[in-house]
Design a protein around this motif. Structure first.
Motif, PDB file in Angstrom:
ATOM      1  N   ASP A 203       0.830  -1.204   0.000  1.00  0.00           N
ATOM      2  CA  ASP A 203       0.000   0.000   0.000  1.00  0.00           C
ATOM      3  C   ASP A 203       0.867   1.257   0.000  1.00  0.00           C
ATOM      4  OD1 ASP A 203      -2.246  -1.541   0.017  1.00  0.00           O
ATOM      5  OD2 ASP A 203      -2.566  -1.420   2.173  1.00  0.00           O
ATOM      6  N   GLU A 204       1.941   1.210   0.783  1.00  0.00           N
ATOM      7  CA  GLU A 204       2.839   2.365   0.866  1.00  0.00           C
ATOM      8  C   GLU A 204       3.518   2.616  -0.476  1.00  0.00           C
ATOM      9  OE1 GLU A 204       7.005   3.381   3.101  1.00  0.00           O
ATOM     10  OE2 GLU A 204       5.487   2.258   4.207  1.00  0.00           O
ATOM     11  N   GLU A 205       3.956   1.558  -1.149  1.00  0.00           N
ATOM     12  CA  GLU A 205       4.606   1.714  -2.451  1.00  0.00           C
ATOM     13  C   GLU A 205       3.634   2.270  -3.479  1.00  0.00           C
ATOM     14  OE1 GLU A 205       6.085  -2.150  -3.251  1.00  0.00           O
ATOM     15  OE2 GLU A 205       7.889  -1.927  -2.027  1.00  0.00           O
ATOM     16  N   ARG A 206       2.374   1.791  -3.425  1.00  0.00           N
ATOM     17  CA  ARG A 206       1.370   2.311  -4.368  1.00  0.00           C
ATOM     18  C   ARG A 206       1.107   3.800  -4.126  1.00  0.00           C
ATOM     19  NH1 ARG A 206      -1.072  -2.908  -3.870  1.00  0.00           N
ATOM     20  NH2 ARG A 206      -2.310  -2.204  -2.108  1.00  0.00           N
ATOM     21  N   LEU A 207       1.052   4.192  -2.841  1.00  0.00           N
ATOM     22  CA  LEU A 207       0.827   5.601  -2.519  1.00  0.00           C
ATOM     23  C   LEU A 207       1.986   6.459  -3.001  1.00  0.00           C
ATOM     24  CD1 LEU A 207      -0.681   7.874  -1.113  1.00  0.00           C
ATOM     25  CD2 LEU A 207       0.418   7.219   1.033  1.00  0.00           C
TER      26      LEU A 207
ATOM     27  N   PHE B  46       1.781   6.866  -6.700  1.00  0.00           N
ATOM     28  CA  PHE B  46       0.704   7.791  -7.051  1.00  0.00           C
ATOM     29  C   PHE B  46       1.153   9.243  -6.856  1.00  0.00           C
ATOM     30  CE2 PHE B  46      -2.829  10.434  -5.480  1.00  0.00           C
ATOM     31  CZ  PHE B  46      -3.627  10.434  -6.604  1.00  0.00           C
ATOM     32  N   ILE B  47       1.854   9.505  -5.743  1.00  0.00           N
ATOM     33  CA  ILE B  47       2.320  10.865  -5.459  1.00  0.00           C
ATOM     34  C   ILE B  47       3.323  11.310  -6.513  1.00  0.00           C
ATOM     35  CG2 ILE B  47       3.639  12.275  -3.820  1.00  0.00           C
ATOM     36  CD1 ILE B  47       2.410  10.551  -1.588  1.00  0.00           C
ATOM     37  N   GLU B  48       4.242  10.414  -6.890  1.00  0.00           N
ATOM     38  CA  GLU B  48       5.234  10.753  -7.912  1.00  0.00           C
ATOM     39  C   GLU B  48       4.572  11.076  -9.245  1.00  0.00           C
ATOM     40  OE1 GLU B  48       7.859   7.452  -7.992  1.00  0.00           O
ATOM     41  OE2 GLU B  48       8.864   7.963  -6.110  1.00  0.00           O
ATOM     42  N   LYS B  49       3.535  10.316  -9.605  1.00  0.00           N
ATOM     43  CA  LYS B  49       2.819  10.581 -10.855  1.00  0.00           C
ATOM     44  C   LYS B  49       2.120  11.939 -10.806  1.00  0.00           C
ATOM     45  CE  LYS B  49       1.968   5.794 -12.328  1.00  0.00           C
ATOM     46  NZ  LYS B  49       0.934   4.762 -12.587  1.00  0.00           N
ATOM     47  N   GLN B  50       1.528  12.268  -9.626  1.00  0.00           N
ATOM     48  CA  GLN B  50       0.840  13.550  -9.490  1.00  0.00           C
ATOM     49  C   GLN B  50       1.822  14.711  -9.627  1.00  0.00           C
ATOM     50  OE1 GLN B  50      -2.309  12.635 -10.010  1.00  0.00           O
ATOM     51  NE2 GLN B  50      -3.063  13.967  -8.408  1.00  0.00           N
ATOM     52  N   VAL B  51       3.003  14.551  -9.011  1.00  0.00           N
ATOM     53  CA  VAL B  51       4.023  15.602  -9.102  1.00  0.00           C
ATOM     54  C   VAL B  51       4.469  15.781 -10.554  1.00  0.00           C
ATOM     55  CG1 VAL B  51       6.369  16.237  -8.446  1.00  0.00           C
ATOM     56  CG2 VAL B  51       4.811  15.284  -6.739  1.00  0.00           C
TER      57      VAL B  51
ATOM     58  N   ARG C 239      -8.506  22.793  -3.282  1.00  0.00           N
ATOM     59  CA  ARG C 239      -7.984  22.891  -1.925  1.00  0.00           C
ATOM     60  C   ARG C 239      -8.285  21.620  -1.136  1.00  0.00           C
ATOM     61  NH1 ARG C 239     -10.665  27.060  -0.401  1.00  0.00           N
ATOM     62  NH2 ARG C 239      -9.329  28.525  -1.502  1.00  0.00           N
ATOM     63  N   VAL C 240      -9.518  21.111  -1.259  1.00  0.00           N
ATOM     64  CA  VAL C 240      -9.893  19.876  -0.570  1.00  0.00           C
ATOM     65  C   VAL C 240      -9.064  18.713  -1.070  1.00  0.00           C
ATOM     66  CG1 VAL C 240     -11.732  18.202  -0.251  1.00  0.00           C
ATOM     67  CG2 VAL C 240     -12.231  20.634  -0.042  1.00  0.00           C
ATOM     68  N   SER C 241      -8.883  18.622  -2.384  1.00  0.00           N
ATOM     69  CA  SER C 241      -8.095  17.537  -2.956  1.00  0.00           C
ATOM     70  C   SER C 241      -6.656  17.597  -2.465  1.00  0.00           C
ATOM     71  CB  SER C 241      -8.134  17.618  -4.478  1.00  0.00           C
ATOM     72  OG  SER C 241      -7.336  16.605  -5.051  1.00  0.00           O
ATOM     73  N   ALA C 242      -6.074  18.796  -2.444  1.00  0.00           N
ATOM     74  CA  ALA C 242      -4.702  18.952  -1.964  1.00  0.00           C
ATOM     75  C   ALA C 242      -4.598  18.590  -0.495  1.00  0.00           C
ATOM     76  CB  ALA C 242      -4.237  20.385  -2.195  1.00  0.00           C
ATOM     77  N   LEU C 243      -5.619  18.977   0.302  1.00  0.00           N
ATOM     78  CA  LEU C 243      -5.622  18.644   1.724  1.00  0.00           C
ATOM     79  C   LEU C 243      -5.672  17.141   1.936  1.00  0.00           C
ATOM     80  CD1 LEU C 243      -5.738  19.567   4.660  1.00  0.00           C
ATOM     81  CD2 LEU C 243      -8.226  19.727   4.451  1.00  0.00           C
ATOM     82  N   ASP C 244      -6.503  16.452   1.149  1.00  0.00           N
ATOM     83  CA  ASP C 244      -6.579  14.990   1.251  1.00  0.00           C
ATOM     84  C   ASP C 244      -5.227  14.348   0.960  1.00  0.00           C
ATOM     85  OD1 ASP C 244      -9.219  15.097   1.890  1.00  0.00           O
ATOM     86  OD2 ASP C 244      -9.946  14.742  -0.142  1.00  0.00           O
ATOM     87  N   GLU C 245      -4.546  14.875  -0.061  1.00  0.00           N
ATOM     88  CA  GLU C 245      -3.231  14.320  -0.407  1.00  0.00           C
ATOM     89  C   GLU C 245      -2.235  14.539   0.726  1.00  0.00           C
ATOM     90  OE1 GLU C 245      -2.416  12.449  -2.901  1.00  0.00           O
ATOM     91  OE2 GLU C 245      -4.467  12.531  -3.625  1.00  0.00           O
ATOM     92  N   ILE C 246      -2.277  15.744   1.320  1.00  0.00           N
ATOM     93  CA  ILE C 246      -1.369  16.041   2.436  1.00  0.00           C
ATOM     94  C   ILE C 246      -1.652  15.124   3.616  1.00  0.00           C
ATOM     95  CG2 ILE C 246      -0.759  17.786   4.150  1.00  0.00           C
ATOM     96  CD1 ILE C 246      -1.249  19.896   1.971  1.00  0.00           C
ATOM     97  N   ILE C 247      -2.940  14.893   3.912  1.00  0.00           N
ATOM     98  CA  ILE C 247      -3.310  14.010   5.019  1.00  0.00           C
ATOM     99  C   ILE C 247      -2.799  12.598   4.769  1.00  0.00           C
ATOM    100  CG2 ILE C 247      -5.266  12.886   6.169  1.00  0.00           C
ATOM    101  CD1 ILE C 247      -6.800  15.514   5.837  1.00  0.00           C
ATOM    102  N   LYS C 248      -2.962  12.116   3.536  1.00  0.00           N
ATOM    103  CA  LYS C 248      -2.492  10.769   3.205  1.00  0.00           C
ATOM    104  C   LYS C 248      -0.978  10.656   3.374  1.00  0.00           C
ATOM    105  CE  LYS C 248      -6.151   9.520  -0.090  1.00  0.00           C
ATOM    106  NZ  LYS C 248      -6.450   9.205  -1.508  1.00  0.00           N
ATOM    107  N   ILE C 249      -0.265  11.677   2.924  1.00  0.00           N
ATOM    108  CA  ILE C 249       1.196  11.650   3.032  1.00  0.00           C
ATOM    109  C   ILE C 249       1.620  11.657   4.498  1.00  0.00           C
ATOM    110  CG2 ILE C 249       3.301  12.958   2.556  1.00  0.00           C
ATOM    111  CD1 ILE C 249       1.943  13.944  -0.021  1.00  0.00           C
ATOM    112  N   GLU C 250       0.984  12.527   5.305  1.00  0.00           N
ATOM    113  CA  GLU C 250       1.339  12.596   6.726  1.00  0.00           C
ATOM    114  C   GLU C 250       1.000  11.308   7.448  1.00  0.00           C
ATOM    115  OE1 GLU C 250       3.044  14.940   8.320  1.00  0.00           O
ATOM    116  OE2 GLU C 250       3.308  15.814   6.338  1.00  0.00           O
TER     117      GLU C 250
END
Length: 337
Positions: A108-112, A115-120, A199-210
């Motif tokens: 799960d961590e590798e998939r996340l 996903f983050i790298e693709k978004q960046v 803003r909500v989408s970015a917040l969700d991503e930040i929460i997932k990363i944290e």
């Protein structure tokens, strides 16, 4: 002579049984100095000493433990070290389940992360100022001729002309413009909605990363905590006297051991975490999160996902009070006493 041999054999069996019991109960499957276990054993005056057994030295006894498959032994400059091999079927099954869960968490961590790298990468491509790698390289400024003077061409006329273009409109012009306040308001509202969505989408991503970071830092191989209720699952503990009984953890001895009080008889004993398991209470009851991102938080059990062996809880205290966390494994929470 036969009687003497029989006595020595009996004493040897008694010594080995007591030594291994202390090793298993106090140190579990942790690597420990053999002499440290021996000192713990002989601290009880009723225990036999090495000179009453068939082993002439502690080294001989340690080698025998390794030969019989009871321990993994290795010699260092500081002496012999041993690691107890727990062959209890329940422990083996629990370890396999934990290994499977750790693999799933890693996947799960590798998939996340992917996903983050693709978004960046997508954000870089979509940005207006995106340029190629060749364009992004910093190049040194080289003048073709050292004698050449640098000239600054400041065209004031152009500047004045541009200022005139953006001159404030007259009041007559404004009065003649058709009213478009409603259209302007709708445009602003649509832009605000889009901004809020981002803003909500970015917040969700930040929460997932944290949460991913906290999961890595707070995920340990030990989980016992004071105040929780556990269930005895070892049939070898006290010869099965407390098997399947529930107990209250009263004191943590070290990371892997604790003193507990049996709820039924109020008898106090010492247990290793491999000898107990967590207890899931009824919906609405208070629990303690024992592992993972929210380790140490008190929470309320909201629901069970029995097919996935997971629960949903609501944080009950602190800055995160009221926040619901889902997909927490059964072994990561336990009922509070």
């Amino acid at each position: 002579a036969d009687n003497s041999k029989r006595y020595i054999d009996d004493f040897s069996r008694e010594f080995a049984k007591g030594y291994v019991e202390i090793l298993r109960r106090q140190f579990g499957t942790k690597r420990v100095a053999a002499n440290k276990v021996y000192q713990e054993y002989i601290s009880d005056k009723n225990h036999l000493h090495m000179n009453a057994t068939k082993w002439l030295s502690l080294t001989g006894f340690v080698l025998w433990l390794g030969k019989t498959g009871q321990c993994v032994v290795d010699e260092t400059e500081k002496g012999w070290y041993i690691t107890y091999i727990d062959r209890d079927p329940e422990t083996v099954a629990r370890q396999e389940k934990m290994a499977k869960k750790q693999k799933m968490d890693k996947d799960d961590e590798e998939r996340l992360q992917e996903f983050i790298e693709k978004q960046v990468e997508r954000g870089k491509k979509d940005s207006p100022g995106h340029s190629s790698a060749a364009e992004d390289r910093v190049q040194e400024f080289v003048r073709e001729s050292e004698d050449e003077k640098i000239k600054l061409n400041i065209n004031l006329a152009t500047k004045k002309k541009s200022e005139a273009v953006f001159k404030k409109p007259s009041s007559d012009f404004l009065s003649k413009r058709p009213s478009s306040s409603s259209g302007s308001d709708n445009g602003k509202k649509q832009k605000k909605d889009i901004a809020d969505g981002r803003r909500v989408s970015a917040l969700d991503e930040i929460i997932k990363i944290e949460e991913s970071k906290k999961e890595r830092s707070n995920r340990k191989d030990y989980w016992l905590a004071e105040g929780i209720v556990v269930k005895i699952v070892s049939q070898s503990l006290s010869e099965g006297k407390y098997y399947k009984q529930k107990a209250h953890v009263t004191k943590i001895i070290d990371k892997y051991e604790a003193k507990v009080k049996i709820l039924e008889s109020e008898k106090k004993i010492v247990v290793h975490q491999d000898q107990v398991e967590t207890v899931i209470p009824n919906i609405g009851k208070e629990i303690l999160i024992l592992n993972g991102a929210y380790r140490g938080h008190r929470a309320i059990l909201k629901s069970l996902q029995e097919d996935d062996y997971c629960v949903t809880v609501e944080i009950a205290e602190g800055p995160l009070a009221g926040r619901q966390i889902s997909k927490i494994q059964y072994e990561d929470i336990s009922k509070l006493y």
